[in-house]
Design an enzyme around this catalytic site. Sequence first.
Site, PDB file in Angstrom:
ATOM      1  N   ASN A 136       0.854  -1.185   0.000  1.00 51.76           N
ATOM      2  CA  ASN A 136       0.000   0.000   0.000  1.00 51.76           C
ATOM      3  C   ASN A 136       0.889   1.235   0.000  1.00 51.76           C
ATOM      4  O   ASN A 136       1.967   1.227   0.588  1.00 51.76           O
ATOM      5  CB  ASN A 136      -0.873  -0.016   1.265  1.00 51.76           C
ATOM      6  N   HIS A 143       0.930   5.234   1.159  1.00 47.82           N
ATOM      7  CA  HIS A 143       0.210   6.088   2.102  1.00 47.82           C
ATOM      8  C   HIS A 143       0.857   7.474   2.147  1.00 47.82           C
ATOM      9  O   HIS A 143       2.087   7.580   2.224  1.00 47.82           O
ATOM     10  CB  HIS A 143       0.247   5.447   3.502  1.00 47.82           C
ATOM     11  N   SER A 148       4.809   6.790   2.510  1.00 43.87           N
ATOM     12  CA  SER A 148       5.338   5.486   2.911  1.00 43.87           C
ATOM     13  C   SER A 148       4.767   4.411   2.012  1.00 43.87           C
ATOM     14  O   SER A 148       3.570   4.424   1.707  1.00 43.87           O
ATOM     15  CB  SER A 148       4.917   5.159   4.354  1.00 43.87           C
ATOM     16  N   ASP A 191      -2.660   0.447   8.194  1.00 44.67           N
ATOM     17  CA  ASP A 191      -1.343   1.028   7.903  1.00 44.67           C
ATOM     18  C   ASP A 191      -0.280   0.640   8.935  1.00 44.67           C
ATOM     19  O   ASP A 191       0.568   1.454   9.317  1.00 44.67           O
ATOM     20  CB  ASP A 191      -1.457   2.566   7.794  1.00 44.67           C
TER      21      ASP A 191
HETATM   22  C1  GAR Z   1      -2.256   8.757  -2.754  1.00 45.50           C
HETATM   23  O1  GAR Z   1      -1.602   9.893  -2.285  1.00 45.50           O
HETATM   24  C2  GAR Z   1      -2.230   7.647  -1.724  1.00 45.50           C
HETATM   25  O2  GAR Z   1      -1.102   7.681  -0.915  1.00 45.50           O
HETATM   26  C3  GAR Z   1      -3.470   7.950  -0.913  1.00 45.50           C
HETATM   27  O3  GAR Z   1      -4.414   8.320  -1.872  1.00 45.50           O
HETATM   28  C4  GAR Z   1      -3.763   9.006  -2.934  1.00 45.50           C
HETATM   29  C5  GAR Z   1      -4.273   8.471  -4.237  1.00 45.50           C
HETATM   30  O4  GAR Z   1      -3.842   9.254  -5.288  1.00 45.50           O
HETATM   31  N1  GAR Z   1      -3.879   6.789  -0.166  1.00 45.50           N
HETATM   32  C6  GAR Z   1      -4.372   6.845   1.069  1.00 45.50           C
HETATM   33  O5  GAR Z   1      -4.623   7.885   1.641  1.00 45.50           O
HETATM   34  C7  GAR Z   1      -4.626   5.513   1.708  1.00 45.50           C
HETATM   35  N2  GAR Z   1      -4.937   5.646   3.089  1.00 45.50           N
HETATM   36  P1  GAR Z   1      -4.000   8.740  -6.803  1.00 45.50           P
HETATM   37  O6  GAR Z   1      -5.416   8.191  -6.950  1.00 45.50           O
HETATM   38  O7  GAR Z   1      -3.801   9.991  -7.622  1.00 45.50           O
HETATM   39  O8  GAR Z   1      -2.946   7.702  -7.039  1.00 45.50           O
END
Ligand code: GAR
Length: 188
Positions: free
Chosen positions: A106, A108, A135, A144
């Site tokens: 994942n 984060h 991360s 997480d």
């Molecule tokens: C990313 O920044 C990812 O780290 C976060 O969502 C975004 C998705 O962006 N994930 C979380 O917050 C998980 N808890 P994207 O759809 O443009 O790749």
Amino acid sequence: RLPIVVLISGTGSNLAALLAAERAADCPYEVVAVIADRDAPGLEHARSAGIPTQVVRLSEHPDRAAWDAALAESVTAHRPALVVLAGFMKLVGPPLLEACGGRIINTHPALLPSFPGAHGVRDALAHGVKITGCSVIEVDAGVDTGQILAQAAVEVREEDTEASLHERIKAVEQPLLVDVVRRLTAAR
Ligand code: GAR
């Protein structure tokens, strides 16, 4: 190339980075399917690349356990060497963990173990930290809590909003995720 399945809920910029990196001749992985829990705009990146997509909605299943099982079935049908949660905003349940345990990662948008959960960027900003980041972790049954595979730092600016900070985090997050996925698929 080793098959990977990517799970998304949002805009899919991390997915787009994984797909762009596939153009390298020495890329060790291939995105064979993209699965979302909603009509995520990011599915378009997969469609335009001719990659199969699927939406597995919680609302179309009688309960969470049925959805967990359906998601696991959809993912495992593609026999992935690695499953990548790239902005997938639901917790992965026991069926997928049992089927693909140790092979799910994942990304984060915070420096874990600080600010886990759905609002990593907002929570870091609200806390007033001066440095945050992203991360890439192994997924386990917690929120997480899995082993940290890689991290990158981003400075918080005085004038930052959640959106501006998240944008700078994504700029370092995308290459970091690509790097980890390359490393894990090359080693298998
Ligand atoms: C990313 O920044 C990812 O780290 C976060 O969502 C975004 C998705 O962006 N994930 C979380 O917050 C998980 N808890 P994207 O759809 O443009 O790749």
